[in-house]
Motif scaffolding. Structure first.
Motif, mmCIF file in Angstrom:
data_model
loop_
_atom_site.group_PDB
_atom_site.id
_atom_site.type_symbol
_atom_site.label_atom_id
_atom_site.label_comp_id
_atom_site.label_asym_id
_atom_site.label_seq_id
_atom_site.Cartn_x
_atom_site.Cartn_y
_atom_site.Cartn_z
ATOM 1 N N ALA A 146 0.834 -1.216 0.000
ATOM 2 C CA ALA A 146 0.000 0.000 0.000
ATOM 3 C C ALA A 146 0.864 1.260 0.000
ATOM 4 N N MET A 147 1.941 1.260 0.768
ATOM 5 C CA MET A 147 2.833 2.425 0.808
ATOM 6 C C MET A 147 3.572 2.587 -0.518
ATOM 7 N N ARG A 148 3.953 1.485 -1.154
ATOM 8 C CA ARG A 148 4.595 1.582 -2.475
ATOM 9 C C ARG A 148 3.623 2.185 -3.479
ATOM 10 N N ALA A 149 2.350 1.795 -3.386
ATOM 11 C CA ALA A 149 1.335 2.352 -4.289
ATOM 12 C C ALA A 149 1.164 3.857 -4.055
ATOM 13 N N VAL A 150 1.200 4.270 -2.792
ATOM 14 C CA VAL A 150 1.100 5.705 -2.470
ATOM 15 C C VAL A 150 2.290 6.456 -3.053
ATOM 16 N N ARG A 151 3.492 5.921 -2.880
ATOM 17 C CA ARG A 151 4.678 6.578 -3.436
ATOM 18 C C ARG A 151 4.614 6.680 -4.953
ATOM 19 N N GLU A 152 4.148 5.612 -5.582
ATOM 20 C CA GLU A 152 4.031 5.616 -7.032
ATOM 21 C C GLU A 152 3.017 6.673 -7.496
ATOM 22 N N MET A 153 1.905 6.765 -6.784
ATOM 23 C CA MET A 153 0.881 7.754 -7.119
ATOM 24 C C MET A 153 1.436 9.167 -6.952
ATOM 25 N N ILE A 154 2.198 9.403 -5.886
ATOM 26 C CA ILE A 154 2.786 10.720 -5.650
ATOM 27 C C ILE A 154 3.759 11.077 -6.765
ATOM 28 N N SER A 155 4.559 10.111 -7.191
ATOM 29 C CA SER A 155 5.530 10.414 -8.246
ATOM 30 C C SER A 155 4.829 10.718 -9.564
ATOM 31 N N ARG A 156 3.695 10.078 -9.835
ATOM 32 C CA ARG A 156 2.941 10.383 -11.052
ATOM 33 C C ARG A 156 2.343 11.774 -10.987
ATOM 34 N N VAL A 157 1.865 12.152 -9.832
ATOM 35 C CA VAL A 157 1.271 13.487 -9.667
ATOM 36 C C VAL A 157 2.339 14.535 -9.847
#
Length: 157
Positions: A146-157
């Protein structure tokens, strides 16, 4: 001993509140308008500001509050006014005031507001120090999916 800057255009308020705070062990400085209040804050770096909302001149208390929030984001500011309404109190709080006192001021009200504002400042300092000690200065913690998914989402934003 905590230092307090009183910014009010009424000399009697500055004198009476200053005497009360001196008797309680505070180091007190004052200013009669927003411009001199900003100058005094910059030279003294007080622990707390007690600020009148309505003052004559080109800048009023809300203008000074905004300037103080920009320069000193952790500096607690307690607003006071004898002519302000609920909308003014809400606006001051939204701009970052930690409390709003109605005039005429009572000794108990002033002392309670200042004590709680200083406790808030101390808690903020301790929180910052703790976050720094733990290495949490704005970083996400954890390596779960879940935290990896959050980091990935932040980097896309």
């Amino acid at each position: 001993m905590p230092s307090v800057l009183i910014v009010d255009d009424e000399p009697n308020i500055r004198r009476m509140v200053g005497a009360l705070l001196n008797a309680e062990g505070y180091e007190v400085r004052d200013a009669s308008d927003a411009a001199s209040g900003l100058e005094r804050a910059m030279e003294l770096e007080p622990d707390l500001v007690l600020l009148d909302l309505m003052m004559p001149g080109p800048s009023d208390g809300t203008d000074l509050l905004e300037q103080l929030r920009t320069r000193y984001p952790d500096l607690p500011v307690v607003m006071m006014s004898g002519r302000a309404g609920l909308a003014d109190a809400v606006k001051a709080t939204r701009l970052g005031a930690v409390n709003f006192l109605e005039k005429p001021l009572t000794p108990e009200g002033v002392l309670l507001a200042l004590a709680s504002a200083l406790e808030l400042r101390q808690a903020r300092r301790e929180r910052s120090a703790l976050r720094a000690d733990l290495g949490l200065a704005g970083e996400l913690v954890g390596d779960s999916p879940a935290m990896r998914a959050v980091r990935e989402m932040i980097s896309r934003v």
